[in-house]
Design an enzyme around this catalytic site. Sequence first.
Site, PDB file in Angstrom:
ATOM      1  N   HIS A  61      49.730  56.810  13.338  1.00 28.31           N
ATOM      2  CA  HIS A  61      49.943  55.818  14.373  1.00 28.31           C
ATOM      3  C   HIS A  61      48.831  54.813  14.285  1.00 28.31           C
ATOM      4  O   HIS A  61      47.618  55.049  13.739  1.00 28.31           O
ATOM      5  CB  HIS A  61      50.100  56.573  15.927  1.00 28.31           C
ATOM      6  CG  HIS A  61      48.774  57.054  16.552  1.00 28.31           C
ATOM      7  ND1 HIS A  61      48.088  58.311  15.722  1.00 28.31           N
ATOM      8  CD2 HIS A  61      48.039  57.239  17.533  1.00 28.31           C
ATOM      9  CE1 HIS A  61      47.048  58.763  16.359  1.00 28.31           C
ATOM     10  NE2 HIS A  61      47.012  57.785  17.546  1.00 28.31           N
ATOM     11  N   ASP A  65      41.384  54.728  16.180  1.00 22.48           N
ATOM     12  CA  ASP A  65      40.407  55.892  15.514  1.00 22.48           C
ATOM     13  C   ASP A  65      41.343  56.587  14.406  1.00 22.48           C
ATOM     14  O   ASP A  65      40.812  57.596  13.690  1.00 22.48           O
ATOM     15  CB  ASP A  65      40.112  57.015  16.394  1.00 22.48           C
ATOM     16  CG  ASP A  65      41.480  57.324  17.386  1.00 22.48           C
ATOM     17  OD1 ASP A  65      42.297  56.724  17.457  1.00 22.48           O
ATOM     18  OD2 ASP A  65      41.538  58.693  17.913  1.00 22.48           O
ATOM     19  N   HIS A 265      40.602  67.218  15.680  1.00 25.28           N
ATOM     20  CA  HIS A 265      40.695  65.989  16.792  1.00 25.28           C
ATOM     21  C   HIS A 265      40.342  66.427  18.187  1.00 25.28           C
ATOM     22  O   HIS A 265      40.947  66.238  19.091  1.00 25.28           O
ATOM     23  CB  HIS A 265      42.325  65.391  16.940  1.00 25.28           C
ATOM     24  CG  HIS A 265      42.543  64.131  17.281  1.00 25.28           C
ATOM     25  ND1 HIS A 265      42.296  63.748  18.762  1.00 25.28           N
ATOM     26  CD2 HIS A 265      42.617  62.840  16.899  1.00 25.28           C
ATOM     27  CE1 HIS A 265      42.460  62.515  18.977  1.00 25.28           C
ATOM     28  NE2 HIS A 265      42.754  61.693  17.595  1.00 25.28           N
TER      29      HIS A 265
END
Lengths: 303, 303
Positions: A61, A65, A265
């Site tokens: 997406h 980041d 993450h």
Amino acid sequence: MLDVCLLGTAGMMPLPNRWLTALSLKYNGSNILIDCGEGTQIAMKEAGINFKPIDILCITHFHADHISGLPGLLLTMGNAERTEPLTIIGPKGLTRVVTALRTIAPELPFEIKCIELNEQDEYFEMNGYHIHAFRVKHAVLCYGYSVEIKRSGRFSVERANEKEIPMRLWNPLQKGNTVEFEGRVYTPDMVLGPARKGIKVTYCTDSRPLEHIVEAAEGSDLFICEGMYAEKEKIVKAKQYKHMTFYEAADMAKRAGVKELWLTHFSPSLVRADDYMPQVRDIFANAYLGKDAKSVELMFDED
Amino acid sequence: MLDVCLLGTAGMMPLPNRWLTALSLKYNGSNILIDCGEGTQIAMKEAGINFKPIDILCITHFHADHISGLPGLLLTMGNAERTEPLTIIGPKGLTRVVTALRTIAPELPFEIKCIELNEQDEYFEMNGYHIHAFRVKHAVLCYGYSVEIKRSGRFSVERANEKEIPMRLWNPLQKGNTVEFEGRVYTPDMVLGPARKGIKVTYCTDSRPLEHIVEAAEGSDLFICEGMYAEKEKIVKAKQYKHMTFYEAADMAKRAGVKELWLTHFSPSLVRADDYMPQVRDIFANAYLGKDAKSVELMFDED
């Protein structure tokens, strides 16, 4: 054999000793990179991964980041003398975002082909990779990716001889090609047994847990999934920002029947991630914390 | 006192142990950042420099190694709860480039004011900084920056008393303000001696050597200048790509009469930079190799 390298484990922002989450896969001299945040090209250098063989870049997406390292990566790939086209796969709007970021990387020695995802599930086959992009549930349009290396059935010399198949055709048939030769059509199933289990890696960050993810990850050898939060009380934040906890990821791993789970993450605030792993393994035993440059060579099962 | 921190010394691409060249200046709680390549926000974290006080960002030019860290930096500044406007100064086209890069950082809790440079020399005064942007000679439109902290003359109590200047006005006069009080106009020169020497830092990368740079750097306490190449034979490359050698930078430092020279923006191929310093110091004795996070506190000269 599929080389897997988790280039980073950070979420939101790169940290001095934690690169942003991104994944490198390598098979038959062709690389797939999943996501490219600020510093990913440095993580690749540290992990000794070359830039020239990157044929496919999958973007989950457009949060910075996960893509702000794109201009730098493209330029470094150019400096590595890549000339072959690069395919970039990503959500709707990809072309616009790539074009905008290329404002500071206008001249490249290779072409870029953007493939914009529109469906809940889309499938691609490139360079021996079978890629499945599956829509997930984040604050913005976001996809996870399963990447599979299929494995054809075992080649039967007996059946090839029985059917008097000329030896010169064995190799293309073994590779799954149908061949016409001297008026006869030869198909792979004439000489191959049933397809054997291949190698499957599923990568998913930036989402709430979903049945759709469980289905996509089904039977993966390696499931790399976000665990933004480890503190149980942070389930509230996870829901608010459309992320997951360690335990939600572990539950999905269990239900998808994957072999191994790597968590990644992590929130910048998460410091002692190891402390939470016993609770994670209560849910799914074969769970590990992602670490920058954590790598594995996934092999086909022994026959 | 002016805090100076050279955040990185790399040119072209960030390397595992060499951040891209960028400079942080801090005075009176207000920061200036010069350039923001990929990884600069990490270099700032490593150097312990906060994001919230960044009031001014000066961009030398739009090559990716000098600006591709902008989206990440802006988001991290937002996460650091900055709300005051950020002023970005840079060459013509700045607004277009910032807008394009903000495709992946659309929502920020602070306003951005872009100032596009059009002249050979432009001057700004902000937060006690006197900024001089001076055009240099690179492959694309590119500027260097001199930043000065001026120092007013010494305050004379005798003269203030002689002129019967009410004490309440001493402070504003010392700060250089003209004050009207009970029908009389009081000006700083009534109580201040001649302006004293301030603090001056000049920053210049990505250029061929120029008289214009020498003039801009005149009398700097610290001149931070690129030295892309140290090998003498690479003068050919320096000319081709509009960069400099160590020795050209040292020559400019000597002619500008600066106090100290830091070399930075090294080519990725430059490994043993130290080996070349003796030859540099033959030209300009007070020359040093830039190092990531090399810092100094520049003070006003003792009275």
